[in-house]
Write a protein that holds these residues in place. Structure first.
Motif, PDB file in Angstrom:
ATOM      1  N   TYR A  33      -6.895   7.037  -0.222  1.00  0.00           N
ATOM      2  CA  TYR A  33      -7.625   5.774  -0.319  1.00  0.00           C
ATOM      3  C   TYR A  33      -7.689   5.096   1.051  1.00  0.00           C
ATOM      4  O   TYR A  33      -6.764   5.233   1.870  1.00  0.00           O
ATOM      5  CB  TYR A  33      -6.898   4.804  -1.269  1.00  0.00           C
ATOM      6  CG  TYR A  33      -6.497   5.388  -2.609  1.00  0.00           C
ATOM      7  CD1 TYR A  33      -5.340   6.162  -2.736  1.00  0.00           C
ATOM      8  CD2 TYR A  33      -7.258   5.150  -3.750  1.00  0.00           C
ATOM      9  CE1 TYR A  33      -4.960   6.686  -3.957  1.00  0.00           C
ATOM     10  CE2 TYR A  33      -6.887   5.673  -4.973  1.00  0.00           C
ATOM     11  CZ  TYR A  33      -5.730   6.443  -5.074  1.00  0.00           C
ATOM     12  OH  TYR A  33      -5.351   6.966  -6.295  1.00  0.00           O
ATOM     13  N   TYR A  35      -8.173   1.110   2.506  1.00  0.00           N
ATOM     14  CA  TYR A  35      -8.231  -0.311   2.180  1.00  0.00           C
ATOM     15  C   TYR A  35      -8.433  -1.124   3.448  1.00  0.00           C
ATOM     16  O   TYR A  35      -8.026  -0.728   4.534  1.00  0.00           O
ATOM     17  CB  TYR A  35      -6.920  -0.792   1.538  1.00  0.00           C
ATOM     18  CG  TYR A  35      -6.619  -0.232   0.183  1.00  0.00           C
ATOM     19  CD1 TYR A  35      -5.862   0.931   0.029  1.00  0.00           C
ATOM     20  CD2 TYR A  35      -7.072  -0.876  -0.965  1.00  0.00           C
ATOM     21  CE1 TYR A  35      -5.567   1.434  -1.222  1.00  0.00           C
ATOM     22  CE2 TYR A  35      -6.783  -0.384  -2.227  1.00  0.00           C
ATOM     23  CZ  TYR A  35      -6.022   0.769  -2.341  1.00  0.00           C
ATOM     24  OH  TYR A  35      -5.729   1.265  -3.587  1.00  0.00           O
ATOM     25  N   GLN A  37      -7.612  -5.159   4.823  1.00  0.00           N
ATOM     26  CA  GLN A  37      -6.922  -6.409   4.534  1.00  0.00           C
ATOM     27  C   GLN A  37      -7.270  -7.440   5.597  1.00  0.00           C
ATOM     28  O   GLN A  37      -7.060  -7.212   6.789  1.00  0.00           O
ATOM     29  CB  GLN A  37      -5.408  -6.213   4.480  1.00  0.00           C
ATOM     30  CG  GLN A  37      -4.665  -7.459   4.046  1.00  0.00           C
ATOM     31  CD  GLN A  37      -3.181  -7.234   3.878  1.00  0.00           C
ATOM     32  OE1 GLN A  37      -2.567  -6.451   4.609  1.00  0.00           O
ATOM     33  NE2 GLN A  37      -2.582  -7.897   2.900  1.00  0.00           N
ATOM     34  N   LEU A  41      -5.121 -12.358   2.848  1.00  0.00           N
ATOM     35  CA  LEU A  41      -5.817 -11.887   1.651  1.00  0.00           C
ATOM     36  C   LEU A  41      -5.231 -10.579   1.162  1.00  0.00           C
ATOM     37  O   LEU A  41      -4.403  -9.953   1.811  1.00  0.00           O
ATOM     38  CB  LEU A  41      -7.309 -11.711   1.948  1.00  0.00           C
ATOM     39  CG  LEU A  41      -8.074 -12.982   2.325  1.00  0.00           C
ATOM     40  CD1 LEU A  41      -9.535 -12.649   2.585  1.00  0.00           C
ATOM     41  CD2 LEU A  41      -7.941 -14.039   1.234  1.00  0.00           C
ATOM     42  N   GLY A  42      -5.698 -10.177  -0.012  1.00  0.00           N
ATOM     43  CA  GLY A  42      -5.241  -8.926  -0.587  1.00  0.00           C
ATOM     44  C   GLY A  42      -5.941  -7.728   0.012  1.00  0.00           C
ATOM     45  O   GLY A  42      -6.688  -7.832   0.989  1.00  0.00           O
ATOM     46  N   LEU A  43      -5.692  -6.597  -0.585  1.00  0.00           N
ATOM     47  CA  LEU A  43      -6.269  -5.332  -0.127  1.00  0.00           C
ATOM     48  C   LEU A  43      -7.562  -5.052  -0.874  1.00  0.00           C
ATOM     49  O   LEU A  43      -7.592  -5.096  -2.108  1.00  0.00           O
ATOM     50  CB  LEU A  43      -5.272  -4.203  -0.370  1.00  0.00           C
ATOM     51  CG  LEU A  43      -3.984  -4.344   0.422  1.00  0.00           C
ATOM     52  CD1 LEU A  43      -2.789  -3.951  -0.399  1.00  0.00           C
ATOM     53  CD2 LEU A  43      -4.061  -3.489   1.673  1.00  0.00           C
ATOM     54  N   TYR A  48     -12.414   5.962  -1.788  1.00  0.00           N
ATOM     55  CA  TYR A  48     -11.304   6.748  -2.277  1.00  0.00           C
ATOM     56  C   TYR A  48     -11.768   8.156  -2.617  1.00  0.00           C
ATOM     57  O   TYR A  48     -12.963   8.398  -2.856  1.00  0.00           O
ATOM     58  CB  TYR A  48     -10.606   6.086  -3.468  1.00  0.00           C
ATOM     59  CG  TYR A  48     -11.460   5.839  -4.683  1.00  0.00           C
ATOM     60  CD1 TYR A  48     -12.359   4.773  -4.731  1.00  0.00           C
ATOM     61  CD2 TYR A  48     -11.346   6.647  -5.807  1.00  0.00           C
ATOM     62  CE1 TYR A  48     -13.121   4.538  -5.859  1.00  0.00           C
ATOM     63  CE2 TYR A  48     -12.105   6.411  -6.941  1.00  0.00           C
ATOM     64  CZ  TYR A  48     -12.991   5.352  -6.959  1.00  0.00           C
ATOM     65  OH  TYR A  48     -13.757   5.111  -8.087  1.00  0.00           O
ATOM     66  N   LEU A  88      -7.122  -5.464   9.234  1.00  0.00           N
ATOM     67  CA  LEU A  88      -6.053  -4.467   9.173  1.00  0.00           C
ATOM     68  C   LEU A  88      -6.477  -3.418   8.144  1.00  0.00           C
ATOM     69  O   LEU A  88      -6.853  -3.763   7.019  1.00  0.00           O
ATOM     70  CB  LEU A  88      -4.753  -5.158   8.752  1.00  0.00           C
ATOM     71  CG  LEU A  88      -3.452  -4.370   8.745  1.00  0.00           C
ATOM     72  CD1 LEU A  88      -3.181  -3.730  10.092  1.00  0.00           C
ATOM     73  CD2 LEU A  88      -2.306  -5.303   8.348  1.00  0.00           C
ATOM     74  N   PHE A  90      -5.630   0.054   5.983  1.00  0.00           N
ATOM     75  CA  PHE A  90      -4.554   0.881   5.453  1.00  0.00           C
ATOM     76  C   PHE A  90      -5.127   2.106   4.749  1.00  0.00           C
ATOM     77  O   PHE A  90      -6.093   2.013   3.995  1.00  0.00           O
ATOM     78  CB  PHE A  90      -3.713   0.113   4.440  1.00  0.00           C
ATOM     79  CG  PHE A  90      -2.809  -0.928   5.041  1.00  0.00           C
ATOM     80  CD1 PHE A  90      -3.152  -2.271   4.978  1.00  0.00           C
ATOM     81  CD2 PHE A  90      -1.623  -0.566   5.646  1.00  0.00           C
ATOM     82  CE1 PHE A  90      -2.331  -3.237   5.514  1.00  0.00           C
ATOM     83  CE2 PHE A  90      -0.783  -1.535   6.189  1.00  0.00           C
ATOM     84  CZ  PHE A  90      -1.143  -2.869   6.127  1.00  0.00           C
ATOM     85  N   PHE A 104       1.558   3.923   1.257  1.00  0.00           N
ATOM     86  CA  PHE A 104       0.688   3.413   2.307  1.00  0.00           C
ATOM     87  C   PHE A 104       1.147   3.853   3.690  1.00  0.00           C
ATOM     88  O   PHE A 104       2.350   3.974   3.964  1.00  0.00           O
ATOM     89  CB  PHE A 104       0.653   1.881   2.261  1.00  0.00           C
ATOM     90  CG  PHE A 104      -0.170   1.329   1.139  1.00  0.00           C
ATOM     91  CD1 PHE A 104       0.322   1.290  -0.160  1.00  0.00           C
ATOM     92  CD2 PHE A 104      -1.453   0.866   1.374  1.00  0.00           C
ATOM     93  CE1 PHE A 104      -0.446   0.789  -1.202  1.00  0.00           C
ATOM     94  CE2 PHE A 104      -2.232   0.358   0.344  1.00  0.00           C
ATOM     95  CZ  PHE A 104      -1.721   0.319  -0.946  1.00  0.00           C
ATOM     96  N   GLY A 105       0.162   4.067   4.561  1.00  0.00           N
ATOM     97  CA  GLY A 105       0.443   4.264   5.967  1.00  0.00           C
ATOM     98  C   GLY A 105       0.770   2.942   6.640  1.00  0.00           C
ATOM     99  O   GLY A 105       0.680   1.887   6.018  1.00  0.00           O
ATOM    100  N   PRO A 106       1.118   2.973   7.940  1.00  0.00           N
ATOM    101  CA  PRO A 106       1.544   1.770   8.650  1.00  0.00           C
ATOM    102  C   PRO A 106       0.411   0.823   9.012  1.00  0.00           C
ATOM    103  O   PRO A 106       0.658  -0.308   9.419  1.00  0.00           O
ATOM    104  CB  PRO A 106       2.193   2.329   9.917  1.00  0.00           C
ATOM    105  CG  PRO A 106       1.499   3.625  10.137  1.00  0.00           C
ATOM    106  CD  PRO A 106       1.225   4.186   8.766  1.00  0.00           C
ATOM    107  N   ARG A 109      -4.679  -1.851  13.181  1.00  0.00           N
ATOM    108  CA  ARG A 109      -5.226  -3.187  13.448  1.00  0.00           C
ATOM    109  C   ARG A 109      -6.457  -3.030  14.322  1.00  0.00           C
ATOM    110  O   ARG A 109      -6.358  -2.605  15.465  1.00  0.00           O
ATOM    111  CB  ARG A 109      -4.185  -4.065  14.132  1.00  0.00           C
ATOM    112  CG  ARG A 109      -4.603  -5.519  14.233  1.00  0.00           C
ATOM    113  CD  ARG A 109      -3.441  -6.413  14.645  1.00  0.00           C
ATOM    114  NE  ARG A 109      -2.349  -6.407  13.693  1.00  0.00           N
ATOM    115  CZ  ARG A 109      -2.299  -7.122  12.583  1.00  0.00           C
ATOM    116  NH1 ARG A 109      -3.324  -7.913  12.269  1.00  0.00           N
ATOM    117  NH2 ARG A 109      -1.250  -7.077  11.792  1.00  0.00           N
TER     118      ARG A 109
END
Lengths: 113, 108
Positions: A33, A35, A37, A41-43, A48, A88, A90, A104-106, A109
């Motif tokens: 997936y 995402y 961010q 806020l959310g993801l 996907y 950001l 992910f 999740f990956g790190p 940015r």
């Protein structure tokens, strides 16, 4: 070693440039997936993939494209970056039998000037 | 469409108990998950409810009521390291739809 890696970790680019974000995983998961961010806020799901031959649009796919090169690799491209794509990003993976648990990956940015 | 609502901020003191609520409106609901995120780092999975009731994992518990389209995350014996953002997420067709997150601040 990290199970889910993302490159680059930070990137600054200019409006109109093409940029690719890469994700690799060693967990052996079929599902991957991407995402986005935004601060506070959310993801939001961009794209996907449930296996190498499967690509699906998420909530906010406009302006993005993806490539699933192998089970372990899933890349996100911005064909012509714009400032409001500063965020950001992910990558995540999951096992089909436990898709509720995503790894999740790190994060990358990305700043678009 | 789908929507999730959770409080934007919660503050509690070390050692206390805090509850973070999540209400959702969605079609094709399969379950509710909770994730923790520290300071823009990678979100990490905490808990999942597919059926009504309480799931307990150490100091964290999660509850779901499908009939009320409501769930919550309960954090007990709060520690300073619990200061983070907490996201609820609904499952739809193999993918997750996330809420906007609750920022928990734990004070000494």
């Amino acid at each position: 070693d990290a199970d889910v890696t993302q490159t680059p970790r930070n990137r600054i680019t200019k409006t109109g440039k093409r940029i690719m974000l890469e994700c690799s995983q060693t967990k052996g998961h079929d599902r991957m997936y991407w995402y986005r961010q935004d601060p506070g806020l959310g993801l939001q799901l961009i794209y996907y993939s449930f296996d190498v031959k499967d690509i699906n649009k998420g909530e906010i796919s406009d302006g993005y494209s993806v490539s699933r090169q192998a089970q372990a690799k899933f890349s996100l491209s911005l064909e012509s970056a714009i400032p409001n794509q500063t965020a950001l990003y992910f990558c995540a993976t999951s096992d089909p039998k436990r898709y509720n648990e995503q790894f999740f990956g790190p994060g990358t940015r990305l700043t678009v000037l | 469409g789908q929507s999730l609502e959770q409080p934007s901020e919660v503050t509690a003191v070390e050692g206390a108990i805090v509850q973070i609520n999540c209400t959702y409106q969605t079609s094709g609901f399969y379950g509710l998950s909770w994730y923790q995120q520290h300071d823009g780092g990678a979100p990490t999975f905490l808990s999942y409810n597919a059926l009504d009731g309480l799931e307990e994992t150490g100091r964290f518990s999660s509850f779901l009521s499908r009939s009320d389209s409501y769930g919550y995350l309960l954090l007990q014996e709060l520690q300073m390291k619990d200061s983070a953002s907490y996201f609820c997420a609904v499952h739809q067709g193999g993918k997750l739809i996330f809420g906007q997150g609750t920022e928990l601040s734990v004070k000494p």
